[in-house]
Write a protein that holds these residues in place. Structure first.
Motif, PDB file in Angstrom:
ATOM      1  N   ALA A  53      -1.321 150.698 175.151  1.00  0.00           N
ATOM      2  CA  ALA A  53      -1.849 149.871 174.061  1.00  0.00           C
ATOM      3  C   ALA A  53      -1.569 150.618 172.768  1.00  0.00           C
ATOM      4  CB  ALA A  53      -3.344 149.640 174.240  1.00  0.00           C
ATOM      5  N   GLY A  54      -1.028 149.922 171.792  1.00  0.00           N
ATOM      6  CA  GLY A  54      -0.722 150.568 170.519  1.00  0.00           C
ATOM      7  C   GLY A  54       0.297 151.689 170.669  1.00  0.00           C
ATOM      8  N   ASP A  55       1.240 151.523 171.584  1.00  0.00           N
ATOM      9  CA  ASP A  55       2.310 152.493 171.824  1.00  0.00           C
ATOM     10  C   ASP A  55       1.803 153.821 172.375  1.00  0.00           C
ATOM     11  OD1 ASP A  55       5.034 153.178 171.942  1.00  0.00           O
ATOM     12  OD2 ASP A  55       4.933 154.182 170.000  1.00  0.00           O
ATOM     13  N   VAL A  56       0.631 153.815 172.990  1.00  0.00           N
ATOM     14  CA  VAL A  56       0.089 155.020 173.615  1.00  0.00           C
ATOM     15  C   VAL A  56      -0.295 154.663 175.046  1.00  0.00           C
ATOM     16  CG1 VAL A  56      -1.731 156.769 173.529  1.00  0.00           C
ATOM     17  CG2 VAL A  56      -0.823 155.819 171.397  1.00  0.00           C
ATOM     18  N   THR A  57       0.252 155.388 176.016  1.00  0.00           N
ATOM     19  CA  THR A  57      -0.104 155.107 177.407  1.00  0.00           C
ATOM     20  C   THR A  57      -1.506 155.629 177.705  1.00  0.00           C
ATOM     21  OG1 THR A  57       0.747 157.173 178.333  1.00  0.00           O
ATOM     22  CG2 THR A  57       2.323 155.339 178.117  1.00  0.00           C
ATOM     23  N   ILE A  58      -2.070 155.121 178.770  1.00  0.00           N
ATOM     24  CA  ILE A  58      -3.385 155.600 179.194  1.00  0.00           C
ATOM     25  C   ILE A  58      -3.304 157.087 179.515  1.00  0.00           C
ATOM     26  CG2 ILE A  58      -5.210 155.348 180.929  1.00  0.00           C
ATOM     27  CD1 ILE A  58      -4.922 152.940 178.972  1.00  0.00           C
ATOM     28  N   ALA A  59      -2.220 157.510 180.174  1.00  0.00           N
ATOM     29  CA  ALA A  59      -2.045 158.931 180.492  1.00  0.00           C
ATOM     30  C   ALA A  59      -2.017 159.777 179.220  1.00  0.00           C
ATOM     31  CB  ALA A  59      -0.760 159.141 181.285  1.00  0.00           C
ATOM     32  N   GLU A  60      -1.328 159.300 178.200  1.00  0.00           N
ATOM     33  CA  GLU A  60      -1.278 160.048 176.934  1.00  0.00           C
ATOM     34  C   GLU A  60      -2.655 160.084 176.268  1.00  0.00           C
ATOM     35  OE1 GLU A  60       3.316 158.990 175.687  1.00  0.00           O
ATOM     36  OE2 GLU A  60       1.712 157.620 175.104  1.00  0.00           O
ATOM     37  N   ARG A  61      -3.343 158.972 176.324  1.00  0.00           N
ATOM     38  CA  ARG A  61      -4.673 158.888 175.711  1.00  0.00           C
ATOM     39  C   ARG A  61      -5.643 159.858 176.384  1.00  0.00           C
ATOM     40  NH1 ARG A  61      -5.560 153.226 175.128  1.00  0.00           N
ATOM     41  NH2 ARG A  61      -4.352 153.551 173.269  1.00  0.00           N
ATOM     42  N   GLU A  62      -5.504 160.024 177.707  1.00  0.00           N
ATOM     43  CA  GLU A  62      -6.405 160.913 178.445  1.00  0.00           C
ATOM     44  C   GLU A  62      -5.983 162.371 178.402  1.00  0.00           C
ATOM     45  OE1 GLU A  62      -6.584 159.255 182.370  1.00  0.00           O
ATOM     46  OE2 GLU A  62      -7.985 157.685 181.765  1.00  0.00           O
ATOM     47  N   SER A  63      -4.771 162.635 177.946  1.00  0.00           N
ATOM     48  CA  SER A  63      -4.254 163.995 177.899  1.00  0.00           C
ATOM     49  C   SER A  63      -4.921 164.794 176.787  1.00  0.00           C
ATOM     50  CB  SER A  63      -2.742 163.958 177.643  1.00  0.00           C
ATOM     51  OG  SER A  63      -2.260 165.243 177.333  1.00  0.00           O
ATOM     52  N   PRO A  64      -5.223 166.067 177.039  1.00  0.00           N
ATOM     53  CA  PRO A  64      -5.814 166.893 175.972  1.00  0.00           C
ATOM     54  C   PRO A  64      -4.849 167.082 174.804  1.00  0.00           C
ATOM     55  CG  PRO A  64      -5.346 168.226 177.925  1.00  0.00           C
ATOM     56  CD  PRO A  64      -5.053 166.798 178.279  1.00  0.00           C
TER      57      PRO A  64
END
Length: 66
Positions: A53-64
């Protein structure tokens, strides 16, 4: 023949998915009066790297480092 399609991030248990299918089926029967045997449910599970969503994957969003 009603068809419900749902896409989720991977990680639910088989029982959770089974419950979801049952609840969706029952909701369609109640909402539109379709015979239960005519309701189709398709569940798609995708990896966190394949859902964004918004060019950010869930994995990226959850990454530190996200």
């Amino acid at each position: 023949m009603p068809l419900v399609e749902i896409t989720l991030i991977e990680g639910r248990t088989p029982q959770q998915l089974r419950t979801l299918i049952s609840e969706l089926t029952d909701a369609v029967v109640r909402a539109v009066g379709a015979p239960k045997q005519n309701v189709r449910v398709v569940v798609r599970e995708v990896p966190k790297t394949h859902f964004a969503a918004g060019d950010v994957t869930i994995a990226e969003r959850e990454s530190p480092h996200g």
